[in-house]
Enzyme design. Sequence first.
Site: not given
Length: 361
Positions: A59, A70, A98, A126, A154, A239-241, A245, A307
């Site tokens: 992305r 993004e 967020t 999704r 989420q 969460g690490g995306d 992070k 991610v």
Amino acid sequence: MSAVNHNPEPSELAYVPFVSVDNMMRNVRAIGVEKALMGIAEYIEEDFLRWESFDKKPRIPAHAPQGVIELMPTSDGKTFGFKYVNGHPENIRDGLQTVTGFGVLSDLATGYPVLLTEMTILTALRTAANSALAAKYLAPKGSTTMAIIGNGAQSDFQCLAFKEMLGITEIRAYDIDHSASLRLARNLADSGLNVTICKTPEDAIEGAQIVTTVTADKKYATILTDNMVGSGIHINAIGGDCPGKTELHKDILLRSDIFVEYPEQTRIEGELQQLPEDHPVTELWQVFAGQVAGRTSDDQITLFDSVGFAIEDFAALRYVHDLLPKTGHFEKLDLLADPDDPRDLYGMVLRSSPENGNQAA
């Protein structure tokens, strides 16, 4: 497959189906959250099984200290889709989301969009659908208990997706903000899930076969330490995306079989940031296609380093596009110029407008 009309009448192209936030909620309620999750998962699996048909690229980001914006584009050669999405963890302090987003699906044959939709709710759906789909191939068979660390926007969708697709019945929830866990338990009170609110992450993962981490802070964090992770579990790391992070201690990755959507993107944004570029991973589409095994033993630690990837959004857009004729919850958006003569755009600007009574000069 998506029912994009590649030979539409010109009059059909003047308006674009638009799904507002209100209409997205109406669409989801019309069929039910669980059915929507299942439907999106089916479309994602369909598109992953034709992986080679898609244009693929990481992305396109625009980073700021506060977060990231993004663009996520892809095409299967007939239809083009993209999502605009942001990630700003500190927004919550100002009462803002967020993550927000919108998406477009277009017909490559004409270049005209055939769908414009909100994708804040749709992205939550999704992401949860994709998590549960991956776990169907990677998690221990017969799993009944999932720990979910990070109980934000989420988390509800994740819990419902795992209930519907894997038969999870027990949720062990932890968040540094206790009120977030209370909200999650309240929202899921009538879902058939038993939610236990835990005081620590260590407490949350006790007895869980699946651990989902879905925290928001944009920093190198250690939500799970190596000594917390026993053999045989499946980790769904969401969460690490983005760059800078992460959620997992590096040693967990070294003990795990790692599965990813698109390595070129995950190595930039996922937990894989912590490992060398040549560290072996398995692409999820290969597991869906039966080319590579997912879970192979009872003591194996499987890690889905999630991610989010454009093909998942493309599948979600296809799903919504195909859903609209059944529900009717959309508007016709006057987005595209429609001159009587395609060469006379200026003349269209000057011609009289019945709506407001303006006359051409």
